[in-house]
Design a protein around this motif. Structure first.
Motif, short mmCIF file in Angstrom:
data_model
loop_
_atom_site.label_atom_id
_atom_site.label_comp_id
_atom_site.label_asym_id
_atom_site.label_seq_id
_atom_site.Cartn_x
_atom_site.Cartn_y
_atom_site.Cartn_z
N TRP A 107 0.62 -1.11 -0.06
CA TRP A 107 -0.16 -0.07 -0.14
C TRP A 107 0.97 1.32 -0.10
CZ3 TRP A 107 -4.56 0.30 -1.74
CH2 TRP A 107 -5.41 -0.81 -1.58
N SER A 108 2.16 1.21 0.76
CA SER A 108 2.94 2.30 0.91
C SER A 108 3.61 2.47 -0.59
CB SER A 108 3.95 2.07 1.86
OG SER A 108 4.86 3.23 1.68
N ASN A 109 3.76 1.54 -1.42
CA ASN A 109 4.38 1.72 -2.60
C ASN A 109 3.26 2.23 -3.82
OD1 ASN A 109 6.73 0.52 -2.05
ND2 ASN A 109 6.34 -1.41 -2.72
N ILE A 110 2.02 2.01 -3.71
CA ILE A 110 0.86 2.25 -4.48
C ILE A 110 0.76 3.67 -4.20
CG2 ILE A 110 -1.54 2.14 -4.73
CD1 ILE A 110 -1.20 -0.77 -4.44
N ALA A 111 0.57 3.83 -2.67
CA ALA A 111 0.47 5.57 -2.30
C ALA A 111 1.57 6.28 -3.07
CB ALA A 111 0.38 5.54 -0.96
N GLY A 112 2.80 5.78 -2.97
CA GLY A 112 3.74 6.65 -3.58
C GLY A 112 3.71 6.76 -5.26
N LEU A 113 3.19 5.82 -5.79
CA LEU A 113 2.94 6.04 -7.30
C LEU A 113 1.96 7.21 -7.38
CD1 LEU A 113 2.51 2.28 -8.43
CD2 LEU A 113 4.67 3.72 -8.73
N TYR A 114 0.92 7.14 -6.54
CA TYR A 114 0.01 8.18 -6.84
C TYR A 114 0.55 9.52 -6.43
CZ TYR A 114 -3.78 4.92 -8.16
OH TYR A 114 -4.48 3.82 -8.48
N ARG A 115 1.42 9.51 -5.33
CA ARG A 115 1.95 10.61 -5.11
C ARG A 115 2.94 11.45 -6.02
NH1 ARG A 115 5.87 9.11 -1.12
NH2 ARG A 115 7.04 9.19 -2.95
N ASP A 116 3.72 10.37 -6.66
CA ASP A 116 4.77 10.88 -7.70
C ASP A 116 3.88 11.28 -8.91
OD1 ASP A 116 6.80 10.30 -6.02
OD2 ASP A 116 7.16 8.34 -7.17
N ALA A 117 2.65 10.79 -9.13
CA ALA A 117 1.80 11.02 -10.56
C ALA A 117 1.19 12.42 -10.21
CB ALA A 117 0.67 10.10 -10.66
N THR A 118 0.67 12.76 -8.77
CA THR A 118 0.06 13.71 -8.65
C THR A 118 1.14 15.03 -8.57
OG1 THR A 118 -1.57 12.50 -6.97
CG2 THR A 118 -1.12 14.95 -6.78
N GLN A 119 2.30 14.83 -7.92
CA GLN A 119 3.42 15.87 -7.89
C GLN A 119 3.63 16.30 -9.36
OE1 GLN A 119 6.53 14.04 -5.55
NE2 GLN A 119 5.69 15.25 -3.56
N ALA A 120 3.84 15.25 -10.33
CA ALA A 120 4.27 15.65 -11.52
C ALA A 120 3.12 16.31 -12.35
CB ALA A 120 4.49 14.30 -12.42
N SER A 121 1.89 16.12 -12.21
CA SER A 121 0.68 16.59 -12.67
C SER A 121 0.83 18.14 -11.99
CB SER A 121 -0.80 15.96 -12.48
OG SER A 121 -0.57 14.74 -13.11
N THR A 122 0.94 18.27 -10.80
CA THR A 122 0.69 19.60 -10.25
C THR A 122 1.96 20.51 -10.72
OG1 THR A 122 0.06 18.52 -8.21
CG2 THR A 122 0.83 20.93 -8.15
N GLN A 123 3.14 19.83 -10.78
CA GLN A 123 4.45 20.67 -11.24
C GLN A 123 4.09 20.98 -12.87
OE1 GLN A 123 7.91 18.44 -10.89
NE2 GLN A 123 9.32 20.54 -11.73
#
Length: 111
Positions: free
Chosen positions: A24-40
């Motif tokens: 779950w931590s790895n999955i949350a990290g994937l979503y976090r990275d995608a969200t950060q990239a989209s926001t940036q």
């Protein structure tokens, strides 16, 4: 001695929760990275658009101002030239009268 019961107690294997939490931590990290990239990307593209439009507006305003100043200078120059032509005509009239007054005075019959 082994006893068999009519109501056996099921024995479930104990499962460690650590791999599940890690997943779950790895999955949350994937979503976090995608969200950060989209926001940036959104912030950078928005800033780029704002910068481009601000520059266009500044250039447009500068061009409009230069155009208006050129038109104003031409108008003032035309008005100034008109005033000088008018002043020149009036000066010629004054000089002509001043030059003609003595002659007209000499040509009048004596009284």
């Amino acid at each position: 001695m082994l006893t068999i019961s009519a109501y056996p107690i099921p024995a479930f294997p104990t499962v460690s929760m650590a791999p599940l939490f890690a997943t779950w931590s790895n999955i949350a990290g994937l979503y976090r990275d995608a969200t950060q990239a989209s926001t940036q990307q959104l912030l950078q593209s928005s800033a780029s658009i704002i910068q481009e439009h601000t520059l266009r507006a500044f250039i447009s305003a500068s061009n409009s101002c230069a155009d208006a100043l050129a038109k104003n200078a031409l108008s003032v120059q035309q008005q100034s030239l008109g005033r000088f032509v008018d002043a020149n005509q009036k000066a010629m009239g004054v000089m002509g009268r001043a030059f003609m007054q003595p002659w007209i005075g000499m040509m009048q019959p004596a009284k």
